[in-house]
Design an enzyme around this catalytic site. Structure first.
Site, PDB file in Angstrom:
ATOM      1  N   CYS A  31      -8.763  -9.309   0.881  1.00 51.02           N
ATOM      2  CA  CYS A  31      -7.934  -9.829   1.976  1.00 51.02           C
ATOM      3  C   CYS A  31      -6.656 -10.464   1.436  1.00 51.02           C
ATOM      4  CB  CYS A  31      -8.751 -10.845   2.785  1.00 51.02           C
ATOM      5  SG  CYS A  31      -7.802 -11.765   4.000  1.00 51.02           S
ATOM      6  N   CYS A  34      -5.816 -13.956   2.815  1.00 51.97           N
ATOM      7  CA  CYS A  34      -6.732 -14.958   2.249  1.00 51.97           C
ATOM      8  C   CYS A  34      -6.172 -15.509   0.940  1.00 51.97           C
ATOM      9  CB  CYS A  34      -8.101 -14.337   1.979  1.00 51.97           C
ATOM     10  SG  CYS A  34      -8.987 -13.781   3.453  1.00 51.97           S
TER      11      CYS A  34
END
Length: 306
Positions: A31, A34
């Site tokens: 991600c 993230c």
């Protein structure tokens, strides 16, 4: 920062959030957002200097927890952050939002720096009292109240200790900022009733009442509740707490609602005053009740419910 797994989920997230808020960052290696959010959260943890703990959970490695939280909040994407407080998930946000927005989120839930400082002073005061250092405890509690004036627990402990030491004028000064809200806060109401009892026992003008005066009146008329209550106030003023409650029970056994529940309210106030701090026990255990407080609570219930 703590990595959350199935093994430490209870201890390092749920249990830890009972002491201070824990922000759980749910992320994954694949991600991109993230990886943008992670460093921002780490800097904020340092910036907030212990006001919250940052925890991270890899959604791919611990899907059981991440899926449960996602379903709870109706979220289908990461990064997803959940704030735990008091052992429960209380709020969250989705996405790599800017640091200012995260600060706004945190400030709704985490204690302020002044609250933490005041709490530290309270702990130090408790330790000082345990060592018999009353003056040191008073100094720490005074700092706690000055640091966080909205901390009613610290103010209660401070005023109570001043009254126990006979420093009534100092206690009244410390109590003055909260006197308006005392009727709606049980512990503050208890202090106010104690101070009224002290003033009753030592009026600024006229002759101070004596126990003998009230004993004579009660001997002549057992239902002289005014005399019984006056006697209870003198006993409160001299910190003879169980004797005062025994006298109030004499009123309650004869008239439970006398004078708009004055006897019952005063009895409850004494219980608030004499109840010691809860003993620290291991997680999951219930601290024992003080035997005197427990006994007199039962006596009140027995009389009121009879």
């Amino acid at each position: 920062m703590i990595d959350i797994t199935l093994d430490n989920f209870q201890a390092d997230l749920i249990d830890a959030s009972m002491a201070r808020p824990v922000l759980l960052d749910i992320w994954a290696e694949w991600c991109g957002p993230c990886k943008q959010l992670g460093p921002v959260l780490e800097k904020l943890e340092v910036e907030y200097a212990g006001r919250f703990t940052l925890a991270k959970l890899d959604a791919d490695k611990v899907p059981q927890i991440s899926q449960q939280l996602s379903q709870m909040f109706g979220v289908r994407s990461i990064p997803f952050c959940v704030l735990f407080s008091g052992g429960q998930p209380v709020d969250g946000f989705v996405g790599a939002i800017p640091a200012d927005q995260i600060r706004e989120f945190l400030d709704k839930h985490v204690p302020g720096a002044d609250e933490l400082e005041a709490a530290q002073h309270e702990e130090e005061a408790e330790a000082a009292l345990a060592e018999g250092d009353t003056e040191g405890a008073l100094e720490k509690l005074q700092h706690a109240v000055a640091t966080d004036p909205s901390n009613d627990d610290a103010r209660f402990d401070y005023v109570k200790l001043l009254l126990q030491q006979g420093r009534v004028d100092d206690a009244k000064v410390a109590f003055a900022p909260v006197i308006a809200k005392a009727p709606g806060v049980r512990r503050l109401d208890a202090l106010q009733r104690w101070m009224k009892a002290i003033d009753f026992a030592a009026p600024p003008t006229g002759t101070a009442p004596s126990l003998a005066d009230f004993d004579d009146k009660i001997a002549a008329a057992k239902r002289d509740f005014g005399a019984r209550f006056g006697r209870a106030q003198l006993l409160m003023a001299s910190q003879r707490w169980t004797d005062a409650m025994d006298e109030l029970l004499e009123i309650l056994m004869r008239d439970k609602a006398w004078n708009e529940d004055l006897a019952r309210k005063t009895y409850i106030a004494i219980l608030e005053i004499i109840e010691p701090p809860k003993a620290k026990v291991a997680d999951g255990q219930i601290p024992p009740d003080d035997p005197t407080v427990a006994t007199y609570r039962r006596r009140l219930s027995s009389v009121v419910l009879s």
